[in-house]
Design a protein around this motif. Structure first.
Motif, PDB file in Angstrom:
ATOM      1  N   LEU A  17       0.899  -1.411  -0.120  1.00  0.00           N
ATOM      2  CA  LEU A  17      -0.039  -0.170  -0.160  1.00  0.00           C
ATOM      3  C   LEU A  17       0.883   1.400  -0.040  1.00  0.00           C
ATOM      4  N   HIS A  18       0.751   1.964  -1.086  1.00  0.00           N
ATOM      5  CA  HIS A  18       1.743   3.051  -1.203  1.00  0.00           C
ATOM      6  C   HIS A  18       0.853   4.451  -0.749  1.00  0.00           C
ATOM      7  N   PHE A  19       1.189   4.672   0.704  1.00  0.00           N
ATOM      8  CA  PHE A  19       0.497   5.837   1.087  1.00  0.00           C
ATOM      9  C   PHE A  19       1.853   7.162   1.091  1.00  0.00           C
ATOM     10  N   ILE A 353       3.238  -1.276   4.029  1.00  0.00           N
ATOM     11  CA  ILE A 353       2.527  -0.075   3.903  1.00  0.00           C
ATOM     12  C   ILE A 353       3.515   1.159   3.832  1.00  0.00           C
ATOM     13  N   VAL A 354       3.715   2.012   2.897  1.00  0.00           N
ATOM     14  CA  VAL A 354       4.927   2.997   2.722  1.00  0.00           C
ATOM     15  C   VAL A 354       4.395   4.214   3.098  1.00  0.00           C
ATOM     16  N   ALA A 373     -11.155   0.927   0.883  1.00  0.00           N
ATOM     17  CA  ALA A 373     -10.544  -0.037   1.355  1.00  0.00           C
ATOM     18  C   ALA A 373      -9.200  -0.263   1.643  1.00  0.00           C
ATOM     19  N   ASP A 374      -8.313   0.461   0.984  1.00  0.00           N
ATOM     20  CA  ASP A 374      -6.912   0.653   1.079  1.00  0.00           C
ATOM     21  C   ASP A 374      -6.786   1.587   2.440  1.00  0.00           C
ATOM     22  N   VAL A 375      -7.431   2.515   2.822  1.00  0.00           N
ATOM     23  CA  VAL A 375      -7.425   3.251   3.840  1.00  0.00           C
ATOM     24  C   VAL A 375      -7.807   2.518   5.012  1.00  0.00           C
ATOM     25  N   LEU A 378      -4.933   0.469   6.021  1.00  0.00           N
ATOM     26  CA  LEU A 378      -3.881   1.529   6.685  1.00  0.00           C
ATOM     27  C   LEU A 378      -4.527   1.964   8.346  1.00  0.00           C
ATOM     28  N   ILE A 379      -5.708   1.939   8.281  1.00  0.00           N
ATOM     29  CA  ILE A 379      -6.228   2.434   9.698  1.00  0.00           C
ATOM     30  C   ILE A 379      -5.872   1.155  10.668  1.00  0.00           C
TER      31      ILE A 379
END
Length: 385
Positions: A17-19, A353-354, A373-375, A378-379
């Motif tokens: 996941l690229h945040f 998770i980046v 869904a990605d968030v 992350l959460i």
């Protein structure tokens, strides 16, 4: 909202996941095709390549930038591999032994490092205004600028570390004069991150930005908007500035009379192919900067609400430097201050998770290749760190 346009980039690391879209933004599929087209054109046209570049590729890129920023004349724009090259040309045009610069303590490293080195040699005299406390920054910076005595006023539209904004730039622009001071806006974290309209101040400010982040074009597509009459003869100059309507002393070095006076020399133009392809993609999708900014805001709000509602994880004790509040213009990332920011980043990376860290600030960037869904993933990871 554009996840389907990033299939190649996402498939190369499907577990990630690229945040960190505010840092190294992933590239959409059309940029891959554009890179190939740049190769094809270079070899198809060979010695006549630059006719195509200056006849079609550069004008298209200039047109996109002018449209996105509300500029009336695309010829005010030049490109370079990085904004540092453009900064050197601007400062060289001041033509003073010591350039008096007003700036902040939160500028990106390329300006911070260069300006401090100039000061060490006596080539610059710096007046630095702290950005904290944030609530009073805009008034404090303007008050310092109004004191006068500066050749250059340099400030970020959005500060790279904190995600806070400089505020209304029109009062600063009102101080700008061809004879000085000049106002230079570092727009790297503003360009294509939030709607930006320079139509009211285009004739009084320089604007620097590039395609590495929110323009989704990767490295090498940086640009400068230069107002007419400001810095007509940069000392640092390249041979591209020789082409066009020239003026200068007889037998001396001539310069273009539009923004082209700030052109440098030969550079890899494949980045402009990628930039143009991304702009064409957005047009085909009917997506504007405001749409992407709103998408990012919704994802940020989703993340912020969940983290602030919980007492789990290290982030429960973090200080939110730029929380989502209301509907005002904002950065496309959230910046949270925590003494263990690096530890949080490392633990998230273990979960694929980046994010990224600047000193004790961890930044979460939200872009068009992420969804709700990605968030949620992350959460969940953040609450367990």
């Amino acid at each position: 909202m554009l996840k389907h346009r990033f299939t190649r980039a996402l498939s190369l690391s499907p577990e990630r996941l690229h945040f960190a879209a505010h840092s190294h933004h992933l590239w959409p599929d059309v940029s891959y095709e554009a890179q190939g087209l740049a190769w094809d054109d270079a070899n198809r046209h060979a010695d006549r390549k630059w006719d195509l570049i200056f006849g079609e590729v550069i004008p298209a890129a200039q047109g996109h930038v002018a449209r996105l920023l509300g500029l009336p004349d695309a010829n005010s724009i030049v490109f370079a591999p990085n904004t540092h090259d453009l900064l050197l040309r601007i400062v060289s045009a001041v033509e003073k032994p010591t350039v008096r610069i007003l700036t902040t303590d939160a500028e990106f490293h390329s300006f911070r490092r260069q300006s401090q080195r100039w000061e060490e040699t006596g080539a610059a005299e710096l007046t630095t205004v702290p950005i904290e406390p944030f609530d009073s920054f805009e008034a404090r910076f303007l008050a310092e600028a109004q004191k006068g005595g500066h050749d250059l006023i340099f400030v970020s539209q959005v500060f790279f570390r904190t995600g806070t904004l400089a505020g209304n730039l029109e009062p600063l622009a009102a101080l700008s004069r061809p004879e000085g001071p000049w106002v230079v806006i570092d727009g790297y974290h503003g360009f294509m991150a939030t709607p930006t309209d320079l139509s009211g101040i285009h004739d009084r400010v320089f604007y620097l930005a590039g395609g590495y982040k929110y323009a989704m074009a990767g490295e090498g597509a940086c640009f400068l908007h230069a107002p007419d009459g400001y810095g007509p003869r940069p000392v640092v100059t390249g041979w591209f500035a020789e082409f066009g309507d020239l003026e200068g002393p007889a037998g001396g070095v001539g310069y273009r009379t539009d923004g082209g006076r700030f052109w440098g020399a030969t550079f890899d133009v494949s980045a402009l192919y990628r930039f143009n392809a991304v702009q064409d993609m957005l047009a085909a999708e009917g997506i504007a900067i405001a749409d992407m900014a709103e998408h990012s805001r919704r994802l940020q709000q989703q993340f912020q609400s969940a983290i602030q509602a919980s007492d789990k994880g290290l982030l429960a004790a973090a200080r939110w430097l730029n929380p989502v509040v209301g509907e005002q213009a904002r950065a496309r990332f959230l910046a949270l201050k925590h003494p263990e920011a690096a530890t949080i980043r490392d633990r998230l990376l273990e979960a694929h998770i980046v994010t990224d860290v600047r000193d004790d600030v961890i930044r979460f960037g939200f872009g068009p290749y992420q969804d709700e869904a990605d968030v949620e993933r992350l959460i969940a990871a953040c609450l367990s760190v």
